[in-house]
Scaffold this motif. Structure first.
Motif, PDB file in Angstrom:
ATOM      1  N   THR A 164       0.984  -1.258   0.164  1.00 46.44           N
ATOM      2  CA  THR A 164       0.062  -0.193   0.013  1.00 46.44           C
ATOM      3  C   THR A 164       0.734   1.239   0.034  1.00 46.44           C
ATOM      4  N   LEU A 165       1.969   1.153   0.920  1.00 45.29           N
ATOM      5  CA  LEU A 165       2.802   2.431   0.873  1.00 45.29           C
ATOM      6  C   LEU A 165       3.767   2.400  -0.549  1.00 45.29           C
ATOM      7  N   ARG A 166       3.984   1.459  -1.036  1.00 47.66           N
ATOM      8  CA  ARG A 166       4.609   1.621  -2.263  1.00 47.66           C
ATOM      9  C   ARG A 166       3.842   2.180  -3.586  1.00 47.66           C
ATOM     10  N   ASP A 167       2.394   1.579  -3.391  1.00 44.46           N
ATOM     11  CA  ASP A 167       1.695   2.245  -4.450  1.00 44.46           C
ATOM     12  C   ASP A 167       1.452   3.612  -4.299  1.00 44.46           C
ATOM     13  N   HIS A 168       1.387   3.971  -3.145  1.00 40.53           N
ATOM     14  CA  HIS A 168       1.072   5.599  -2.862  1.00 40.53           C
ATOM     15  C   HIS A 168       2.338   6.316  -2.924  1.00 40.53           C
ATOM     16  N   ASP A 169       3.789   5.710  -3.234  1.00 43.57           N
ATOM     17  CA  ASP A 169       4.706   6.370  -3.238  1.00 43.57           C
ATOM     18  C   ASP A 169       5.121   7.043  -1.989  1.00 43.57           C
ATOM     19  N   LEU A 170       4.990   6.345  -0.701  1.00 46.99           N
ATOM     20  CA  LEU A 170       5.055   6.627   0.520  1.00 46.99           C
ATOM     21  C   LEU A 170       6.485   5.795   1.296  1.00 46.99           C
ATOM     22  N   LYS A 171       7.201   6.470   1.734  1.00 52.39           N
ATOM     23  CA  LYS A 171       8.279   5.525   2.376  1.00 52.39           C
ATOM     24  C   LYS A 171       7.995   5.992   3.941  1.00 52.39           C
ATOM     25  N   VAL A 172       8.261   4.785   4.705  1.00 59.66           N
ATOM     26  CA  VAL A 172       8.425   4.823   6.117  1.00 59.66           C
ATOM     27  C   VAL A 172       9.768   4.358   6.600  1.00 59.66           C
ATOM     28  N   ILE A 173      10.104   3.052   6.293  1.00 59.84           N
ATOM     29  CA  ILE A 173      11.150   2.541   6.588  1.00 59.84           C
ATOM     30  C   ILE A 173      12.343   3.264   5.716  1.00 59.84           C
ATOM     31  N   PHE A 174      13.481   3.111   6.296  1.00 60.82           N
ATOM     32  CA  PHE A 174      14.622   4.043   5.737  1.00 60.82           C
ATOM     33  C   PHE A 174      14.333   5.292   5.298  1.00 60.82           C
ATOM     34  N   ALA A 175      13.527   5.618   6.028  1.00 58.83           N
ATOM     35  CA  ALA A 175      13.146   7.358   6.032  1.00 58.83           C
ATOM     36  C   ALA A 175      12.789   7.975   7.203  1.00 58.83           C
ATOM     37  N   VAL A 176      12.694   9.182   7.145  1.00 57.84           N
ATOM     38  CA  VAL A 176      12.308  10.126   8.399  1.00 57.84           C
ATOM     39  C   VAL A 176      11.219   9.717   9.150  1.00 57.84           C
ATOM     40  N   PRO A 177      10.055   9.162   8.681  1.00 57.27           N
ATOM     41  CA  PRO A 177       9.048   8.676   9.306  1.00 57.27           C
ATOM     42  C   PRO A 177       9.072   7.576  10.254  1.00 57.27           C
ATOM     43  N   GLY A 178      10.194   6.498   9.443  1.00 52.68           N
ATOM     44  CA  GLY A 178      10.231   5.414  10.539  1.00 52.68           C
ATOM     45  C   GLY A 178      11.070   5.929  11.599  1.00 52.68           C
ATOM     46  N   ILE A 179      12.177   6.794  11.500  1.00 48.13           N
ATOM     47  CA  ILE A 179      13.139   7.064  12.527  1.00 48.13           C
ATOM     48  C   ILE A 179      12.195   7.890  13.691  1.00 48.13           C
ATOM     49  N   VAL A 180      11.397   8.680  13.266  1.00 51.30           N
ATOM     50  CA  VAL A 180      10.289   9.280  14.220  1.00 51.30           C
ATOM     51  C   VAL A 180       9.631   8.257  14.950  1.00 51.30           C
ATOM     52  N   LEU A 181       8.961   7.328  14.182  1.00 52.54           N
ATOM     53  CA  LEU A 181       8.044   6.354  14.789  1.00 52.54           C
ATOM     54  C   LEU A 181       8.925   5.507  15.961  1.00 52.54           C
ATOM     55  N   ALA A 182      10.097   4.898  15.581  1.00 56.63           N
ATOM     56  CA  ALA A 182      10.859   4.298  16.371  1.00 56.63           C
ATOM     57  C   ALA A 182      11.316   5.083  17.769  1.00 56.63           C
ATOM     58  N   THR A 183      11.643   6.411  17.512  1.00 60.08           N
ATOM     59  CA  THR A 183      11.886   7.305  18.669  1.00 60.08           C
ATOM     60  C   THR A 183      10.689   7.668  19.455  1.00 60.08           C
ATOM     61  N   VAL A 184       9.560   7.706  18.759  1.00 64.31           N
ATOM     62  CA  VAL A 184       8.461   7.861  19.707  1.00 64.31           C
ATOM     63  C   VAL A 184       7.849   6.740  20.628  1.00 64.31           C
ATOM     64  N   PHE A 185       8.388   5.488  19.907  1.00 62.93           N
ATOM     65  CA  PHE A 185       8.212   4.293  20.614  1.00 62.93           C
ATOM     66  C   PHE A 185       8.827   3.948  21.788  1.00 62.93           C
ATOM     67  N   VAL A 186      10.393   4.345  21.685  1.00 61.74           N
ATOM     68  CA  VAL A 186      11.206   4.236  22.880  1.00 61.74           C
ATOM     69  C   VAL A 186      11.120   5.170  23.934  1.00 61.74           C
ATOM     70  N   THR A 187      10.557   6.157  23.477  1.00 64.15           N
ATOM     71  CA  THR A 187      10.379   7.386  24.610  1.00 64.15           C
ATOM     72  C   THR A 187       9.048   7.855  25.214  1.00 64.15           C
ATOM     73  N   PHE A 188       8.018   7.184  24.895  1.00 64.97           N
ATOM     74  CA  PHE A 188       6.724   7.498  25.267  1.00 64.97           C
ATOM     75  C   PHE A 188       6.492   7.090  26.802  1.00 64.97           C
TER      76      PHE A 188
END
Length: 293
Positions: free
Chosen positions: A146-170
């Motif tokens: 789904t992300l590829r079809d909509h040309d969205l990148k989460v992993i290996f991009a800034v959104p993935g880094i933000v998600l991982a940071t949110v998880f470990v700090t919440f």
């Protein structure tokens, strides 16, 4: 029927009363031994490594140090670290206040489950957390197509880094607020409600002033962890130089490439952040103690 009253036994003449000893009273040598062990531990495992970071960073002079800091990849890593912290800390601030308010002020089914979920990042390895995001948002993950079809990148991009940071700090903000709010109870909020205050007025004028220092304390810890996170961010970043490397990842790459002066120069920025965090932490603790008196 007569009753008898027990009278205290008379103290023998010339015998001084026995002093009452505290359960924590120990000989002086025991106290100083424990203090010495603590200081030795802090010296060898905290102060010495911290000093080595700054010594190695400045070993080749200020020119080399500044060149390592202003190098394009280093600036990109610094910028990405600030972006990740700048997004994750406000999000965790909102979540922490909401979770603490909900848990401390209300009774509901599943309350213990929510408390357990808040503590989840403390019990799960950050590497595992990063791997979970890869399995969910990666190309072969649940939402990968789904992300590829909509040309969205989460992993290996800034959104993935933000998600991982949110998880470990919440947990940090919530865990600082929950015990304090529970100890304060709900009497003041109930009184404000009886006097006609709205929910927002109660929060702004009653609850928030009572927890402001604990809130700031949690934000400081959350920001320090966000900027220093390595494990989860390492998994989701892809280690793309100049694009998805945060400061800890950039330091690792420089060190693996034997660029020790540059690695320690960037590391000194994180070490400086740690020192600033300790100073702010101490200041907040003192203010909390002053208000508690």
């Amino acid at each position: 029927m007569s009753t008898t009253t027990a009278l205290p036994l008379p103290q023998a003449a010339g015998v001084a009363p026995r002093p009452i000893r505290s359960a924590t009273t120990e000989p002086a040598w025991v106290k100083w031994t424990l203090v010495g062990i603590a200081l030795a531990f802090l010296t060898f495992f905290l102060f010495v490594p911290l000093a080595i970071v700054f010594v190695e960073a400045l070993k080749k002079g200020w020119d080399v140090y500044l060149a390592a800091i202003v190098e394009p990849d280093a600036l990109s890593a610094i910028q990405l670290t600030l972006i990740a912290a700048g997004i994750s800390v406000p999000l965790n601030l909102v979540f922490g206040i909401a979770a603490a308010w909900c848990i401390a002020k209300f009774e509901f089914r599943g309350k213990n489950v929510l408390l357990t979920l808040i503590d989840l990042p403390f019990s799960v390895s950050p590497v595992i957390a990063g791997l979970i995001y890869v399995l969910v948002f990666g190309l072969q993950g649940w939402f990968g197509e789904t992300l590829r079809d909509h040309d969205l990148k989460v992993i290996f991009a800034v959104p993935g880094i933000v998600l991982a940071t949110v998880f470990v700090t919440f947990p940090f903000v919530a865990r600082e607020l929950i015990p304090l709010m529970q100890a304060q109870g709900t009497e003041q909020e109930e009184a404000a409600r009886v006097l006609g205050a709205s929910g927002w007025q109660i929060f702004r004028r009653v609850t928030l002033p009572n927890v402001k220092w604990a809130l700031l304390y949690g934000v400081i810890l959350c920001n320090a962890r966000a900027m220093g996170e390595f494990g989860a961010v390492s998994v989701v970043s892809g280690h793309i130089r100049g694009q998805t490397n945060t400061m800890p990842l950039h330091i690792e790459i420089l060190y693996n490439e034997y660029q020790f002066a540059a690695a320690f120069a960037v590391a000194s920025l994180l070490a400086g952040l740690a020192l600033v965090t300790l100073v702010l932490k101490y200041w907040v603790e003192q203010r909390m103690k002053q208000e508690a008196r």
